[in-house]
Enzyme design. Sequence first.
Site, PDB file in Angstrom:
ATOM      1  N   GLY A 194       0.814  -1.205   0.000  1.00  0.00           N
ATOM      2  CA  GLY A 194       0.000   0.000   0.000  1.00  0.00           C
ATOM      3  C   GLY A 194       0.852   1.261   0.000  1.00  0.00           C
ATOM      4  N   HIS A 195       0.170   2.404   0.021  1.00  0.00           N
ATOM      5  CA  HIS A 195       0.846   3.703   0.016  1.00  0.00           C
ATOM      6  C   HIS A 195       0.412   4.488   1.235  1.00  0.00           C
ATOM      7  CE1 HIS A 195       2.358   7.578  -1.496  1.00  0.00           C
ATOM      8  NE2 HIS A 195       3.039   6.881  -2.386  1.00  0.00           N
ATOM      9  N   PHE A 196       1.301   5.351   1.727  1.00  0.00           N
ATOM     10  CA  PHE A 196       0.981   6.114   2.935  1.00  0.00           C
ATOM     11  C   PHE A 196       0.187   7.383   2.636  1.00  0.00           C
ATOM     12  CE2 PHE A 196       5.130   7.427   1.445  1.00  0.00           C
ATOM     13  CZ  PHE A 196       5.083   8.803   1.500  1.00  0.00           C
TER      14      PHE A 196
END
Length: 405
Positions: free
Chosen positions: A236-238
């Site tokens: 995922g991405h922050f």
Amino acid sequence: MTTKQNAPLTGLTVLDLTHMLSGPYGTMTLTDLGARTIKIEPPGAGEGTRKLLAESSDYSRDGMGAYFLTLNRGKESMALDLKSTEGRAVFYDLVKHADIVFDNFSAGVMRRLGIDHDTLAAVNPRIITCTVSGFGESGPDTQRPAFDQVVQAMGGGMSITGEPTMPPTRSGIPIGDLGGGIFGAMGVLAAVIARHSTGKGQHVDVSMLDVQISLLNYMATMHLMSGHVPNRIGNGHFVHVPYNVYATQDGHVVVACIGDAFFERFREMLPLPALQKPEYSYQPARLADKVLIDTAIGQAFAGRTTAEWLERLRAARIPCGPVNDFAQALSDPQVLARNMVVSMPLESGEVVRMPGIPMKFSETGEARFTAPPRVGQDSHVILSQMLGYDDARIAALQVAGAVGV
């Protein structure tokens, strides 16, 4: 050698003292771009990487393993004992005719051999030298040995790679080594440009750890601004949601919705009730509900094949791609259309396929690759034609063990 019409680095001569991966990748890059690269190897067995996988039936051809076949394509070989007085004298003569000396020895080795930059600059003031090492030539760790995974670990990247519940994970691609080679090649070319105005060469000192810190880029700046230490978050991405890997019936698909406009396209393509909250039109709400959104998408994607999802996502112009294995990546039509899988004929007549050159030049033809050399294959030609040695002198050097012909 690697031949290209109007190759960008035609006319540059590199003396290649490298071994293993980081240094050879840097000199491979220069060779691919048209430089004449002379690999300096110990007489006899030659550079140590020749032995890697050389006995493998799967991963070797013509007595050379995949490492050596790939990293040394297009190069010449000069068998030379740099520890002998006679061998060093030959090397100094080579330096008079060269532009670049590239090594990845540990700090201090070049000076102990008597071929450090200051010594070579006295022979040829225009010479450019480059050393790629684990920690560089200054600082408290300069004498410590290092390989790829050591600098991946120390550089911080491993701490953010992998799933939150799992140990830190190294990159599957050896970016510690490869990054050092890439920055070494860039540094050398920058020094070549500087030489046009100064008339002098210089030394390029590349630390593999420094490169890993550089590759942290904006994430390092974020930490230095806030003090926050990032954690592992898997695929995922922050910031961006959805931005993840989702399992399908027969594989995995990456979806990368950066910005609100892509998300609007995405939920039009996939009109799940869980994605229709009005506040999801804006990134902060999506980030707050990241787990819920990823779960809903994951459940939906599990019901169709990778090909079906890619067709729908691409029709909606949503950034996406399959998670390819090596066989899939190296047969991808886009990859093949860009000549990123090339063929290299060997002396035996067999052809080996390997990655191509990722830089495409509008005025330069496609490269044709020649096989890596045998140990000392080009010694006689280099000594006679490049240095002007006669047969008697070459024979004397061979008897002394200084050169292998």
